[in-house]
Design a protein around this motif. Structure first.
Motif, PDB file in Angstrom:
ATOM      1  N   THR A 150       0.167   2.792 -17.071  1.00 16.87           N
ATOM      2  CA  THR A 150      -0.860   2.124 -17.906  1.00 16.87           C
ATOM      3  C   THR A 150      -2.270   2.319 -17.349  1.00 16.87           C
ATOM      4  O   THR A 150      -3.241   2.281 -18.091  1.00 16.87           O
ATOM      5  N   ILE A 151      -2.380   2.527 -16.037  1.00 14.19           N
ATOM      6  CA  ILE A 151      -3.719   2.665 -15.431  1.00 14.19           C
ATOM      7  C   ILE A 151      -3.780   3.925 -14.581  1.00 14.19           C
ATOM      8  O   ILE A 151      -2.756   4.520 -14.239  1.00 14.19           O
ATOM      9  N   GLU A 152      -5.016   4.337 -14.236  1.00 15.83           N
ATOM     10  CA  GLU A 152      -5.201   5.479 -13.339  1.00 15.83           C
ATOM     11  C   GLU A 152      -6.368   5.201 -12.396  1.00 15.83           C
ATOM     12  O   GLU A 152      -7.271   4.408 -12.715  1.00 15.83           O
ATOM     13  N   ILE A 153      -6.315   5.859 -11.232  1.00 15.79           N
ATOM     14  CA  ILE A 153      -7.375   5.723 -10.231  1.00 15.79           C
ATOM     15  C   ILE A 153      -8.457   6.742 -10.575  1.00 15.79           C
ATOM     16  O   ILE A 153      -8.157   7.910 -10.798  1.00 15.79           O
ATOM     17  N   SER A 154      -9.708   6.291 -10.603  1.00 21.71           N
ATOM     18  CA  SER A 154     -10.810   7.174 -10.970  1.00 21.71           C
ATOM     19  C   SER A 154     -11.740   7.352  -9.773  1.00 21.71           C
ATOM     20  O   SER A 154     -12.230   6.375  -9.211  1.00 21.71           O
ATOM     21  N   LEU A 155     -11.959   8.605  -9.376  1.00 18.71           N
ATOM     22  CA  LEU A 155     -12.798   8.898  -8.207  1.00 18.71           C
ATOM     23  C   LEU A 155     -14.098   9.550  -8.678  1.00 18.71           C
ATOM     24  O   LEU A 155     -14.080  10.622  -9.281  1.00 18.71           O
TER      25      LEU A 155
END
Length: 306
Positions: free
Chosen positions: A110-115
């Motif tokens: 459902t979510i993702e890590i954004s860099l």
């Protein structure tokens, strides 16, 4: 410092603005994507996806814009990262999904890590493998290697990894991405044998973000391709046209690039290396071919069938 886990992030991300550091291992890496458009004035319109995991499960991590040229080549499958000051976003629903080597692993979709370079400016640290502690509970990279003798039984679109000795490599060819578009995919055909069948692996290798490897595939090199997809012509004779094609998460390695890769511990890779030691190099060299036009899947024998 106080760490968080991917599982805790999924439960608490909506109620937080700042997140504790994360300790993760990269399990999959996508090709680099350029999304520049003439009317948009972005300096570095690049993006790359990674699947990262800790003891609680696996999640997507997205590297944006100018972080791509800075970090993309350093972030390899198997690399352990300490991430600080990252953002959490809801997942992009249409991205491709690699097939995990460990089918039991929990996936946080459902979510993702954004860099990003700013908002907030992410701090990425690579932890050398010799400093990684067992008590961190990070999963090992697992593969789905198959032999050529197993390929004929696999269904269309099945995901697998292969290792083989290259016996043929074709010239680089281009195919239009869209019918009237300006963009092209670059690809080449290759054959690789592993001693388990009279037939080679037939490989359609699209240029991933590894030009130095793609351009140097030669006969007699040991070729490893990960996250390949089985392609069957289900209409005609299914066994005659079975080949493997690269996916968005495929990685390709040739002789000179294998040292230190996680797959060197895999049993099927070790078996292949044992088989190559029983082969006469001069005999194999006589059977190798390079370049030329390779029509595949082959057209029928007669115009009537065509």
């Amino acid at each position: 410092s106080k760490l968080t886990s991917l599982g805790q992030l999924e439960m608490t991300w909506r109620s937080r603005l700042h997140f504790h550091p994360l300790l993760v291992r990269i399990l999959h890496k996508s090709r680099l994507r350029y999304y520049g458009k003439p009317e948009k004035k972005l300096d570095m319109p690049y993006q790359a996806y990674f699947e990262v995991a800790d003891g609680s499960g696996m999640m997507s991590m997205v590297l944006w814009n100018s972080l791509c040229p800075e970090w993309y080549n350093s972030l390899k499958v198997g690399t352990v990262l300490l991430l600080e000051q990252y953002a959490i976003k809801t997942s992009y629903p249409f991205k491709t999904q690699p097939t995990p080597g460990d089918s039991q692993m929990k996936r946080f979709a459902t979510i993702e890590i954004s860099l990003n370079v700013r908002d907030p400016p992410t701090k990425i640290s690579i932890i050398p493998e010799e400093m990684v502690k067992p008590e961190w509970g990070l999963p090992e990279v697992k593969y789905r290697f198959i032999t050529r003798s197993e390929l004929d039984d696999l269904p269309h679109n099945h995901s697998c990894d292969i290792i083989g000795l290259v016996t043929f490599v074709g010239r680089a060819e281009r195919a239009r991405k869209r019918e009237h578009g300006e963009d092209f995919w670059l690809y080449r055909w290759a054959h690789a044998i592993d001693g388990t069948s009279d037939q080679p692996f037939i490989l359609e290798l699209f240029a991933t973000s590894q030009p130095d490897v793609f351009e140097n595939i030669h006969p007699m090199t040991y070729l490893v391709c990960t996250q390949m997809r089985v392609v069957r012509d289900l209409s005609e004779n299914p066994s005659s046209t079975i080949y493997l094609t690269t996916s968005n998460e495929s990685q390709i390695f040739i002789t000179g690039w294998h040292k230190g890769q996680p797959y060197t511990k895999d049993t099927k890779v070790k078996n292949f290396i044992q088989w190559t030691k029983t082969q006469n190099e001069a005999d194999q060299m006589k059977k190798t071919v390079i370049g030329g036009y390779y029509p595949f899947p082959r057209p029928p024998n007669s115009f009537l069938k065509y």
